[in-house]
Scaffold this motif. Sequence first.
Motif, PDB file in Angstrom:
ATOM      1  N   GLY A  85      -5.859  -6.173  -5.430  1.00 46.86           N
ATOM      2  CA  GLY A  85      -5.700  -4.823  -4.917  1.00 46.86           C
ATOM      3  C   GLY A  85      -6.246  -3.779  -5.869  1.00 46.86           C
ATOM      4  O   GLY A  85      -6.987  -4.085  -6.803  1.00 46.86           O
ATOM      5  N   LYS A 123       0.847  -1.192   0.000  1.00 47.22           N
ATOM      6  CA  LYS A 123       0.000   0.000   0.000  1.00 47.22           C
ATOM      7  C   LYS A 123       0.884   1.244   0.000  1.00 47.22           C
ATOM      8  O   LYS A 123       1.869   1.320   0.738  1.00 47.22           O
ATOM      9  CB  LYS A 123      -0.899  -0.021   1.239  1.00 47.22           C
ATOM     10  CG  LYS A 123      -1.877   1.124   1.308  1.00 47.22           C
ATOM     11  CD  LYS A 123      -2.784   0.982   2.520  1.00 47.22           C
ATOM     12  CE  LYS A 123      -3.778   2.128   2.577  1.00 47.22           C
ATOM     13  NZ  LYS A 123      -4.695   1.963   3.711  1.00 47.22           N
ATOM     14  N   ARG A 124       0.558   2.207  -0.875  1.00 48.46           N
ATOM     15  CA  ARG A 124       1.251   3.489  -1.067  1.00 48.46           C
ATOM     16  C   ARG A 124       2.545   3.365  -1.874  1.00 48.46           C
ATOM     17  O   ARG A 124       3.200   4.369  -2.139  1.00 48.46           O
ATOM     18  CB  ARG A 124       1.529   4.203   0.251  1.00 48.46           C
ATOM     19  CG  ARG A 124       0.266   4.610   0.990  1.00 48.46           C
ATOM     20  CD  ARG A 124       0.579   5.487   2.200  1.00 48.46           C
ATOM     21  NE  ARG A 124      -0.608   5.719   2.978  1.00 48.46           N
ATOM     22  CZ  ARG A 124      -0.989   4.990   4.005  1.00 48.46           C
ATOM     23  NH1 ARG A 124      -0.266   3.962   4.401  1.00 48.46           N
ATOM     24  NH2 ARG A 124      -2.092   5.266   4.661  1.00 48.46           N
ATOM     25  N   GLU A 137      -4.007  -0.125  -2.067  1.00 49.70           N
ATOM     26  CA  GLU A 137      -4.072  -1.300  -1.193  1.00 49.70           C
ATOM     27  C   GLU A 137      -2.857  -2.148  -1.533  1.00 49.70           C
ATOM     28  O   GLU A 137      -2.244  -1.955  -2.586  1.00 49.70           O
ATOM     29  CB  GLU A 137      -5.332  -2.132  -1.491  1.00 49.70           C
ATOM     30  CG  GLU A 137      -6.627  -1.386  -1.439  1.00 49.70           C
ATOM     31  CD  GLU A 137      -7.802  -2.197  -2.012  1.00 49.70           C
ATOM     32  OE1 GLU A 137      -8.937  -1.821  -1.705  1.00 49.70           O
ATOM     33  OE2 GLU A 137      -7.590  -3.164  -2.771  1.00 49.70           O
ATOM     34  N   ASP A 138      -2.524  -3.102  -0.676  1.00 44.44           N
ATOM     35  CA  ASP A 138      -1.518  -4.080  -1.084  1.00 44.44           C
ATOM     36  C   ASP A 138      -2.009  -4.684  -2.392  1.00 44.44           C
ATOM     37  O   ASP A 138      -3.205  -4.982  -2.537  1.00 44.44           O
ATOM     38  CB  ASP A 138      -1.355  -5.162  -0.025  1.00 44.44           C
ATOM     39  CG  ASP A 138      -0.661  -4.651   1.234  1.00 44.44           C
ATOM     40  OD1 ASP A 138      -0.062  -3.558   1.198  1.00 44.44           O
ATOM     41  OD2 ASP A 138      -0.726  -5.354   2.254  1.00 44.44           O
TER      42      ASP A 138
END
Length: 194
Positions: free
Chosen positions: A59, A39-40, A104-105
Amino acid sequence: MELPVAYQLLRTHLQARVRLSDDDFAVFQQYLQPLTLRKRQHLLQAGEPCTHLAFVTQGCLRCYSLNAQGQEHTLQFAPEDWWVSDMYSLLTQQPSALHIDALEDAQVLLLAQADMETVYARFPVFERYFRLLMQSRFVALQERVNAALSQSAGEKYQHFLRKYPGIAQRVPQHFIASYLGITPESLSRVRRQL
């Protein structure tokens, strides 16, 4: 032999659009590179040349630009079963003006731009598939521009919900407002009215 889930998802996606033999897909998957994103984490940052198309198997990713004031403008969400890339940069090999990051992952399958011509030459079915994909993207872009120019905030949000079912519950509302070209406060009002 059973395909890994990520490859099964792509195979199903492709077969819904073109006729594909087992042998063709077996060779095609050799050109794909799996990648896991936290995530990110960025798949692409502005200033880098885009070198891959990414098919999302788990994701959700987001493609966005930043203006001179640092405001984000979301261009696309890419949940499972979607492709994401900076097509301008991919096709021209110019530095990208876009960022692509994981909301998201996520897991993706990457197809290198350098391999695309080889795939097209060996398997005309993939040239047809990617032509259909580009046509679909062009239609979506034209719809998006028309909506931005002529639709109310409520109409844009309803179109968003149809295009990206389930995404409204998965991503922060300020990203959706950015995609729609409205303020988060306007989006809150639209959601209350609906």
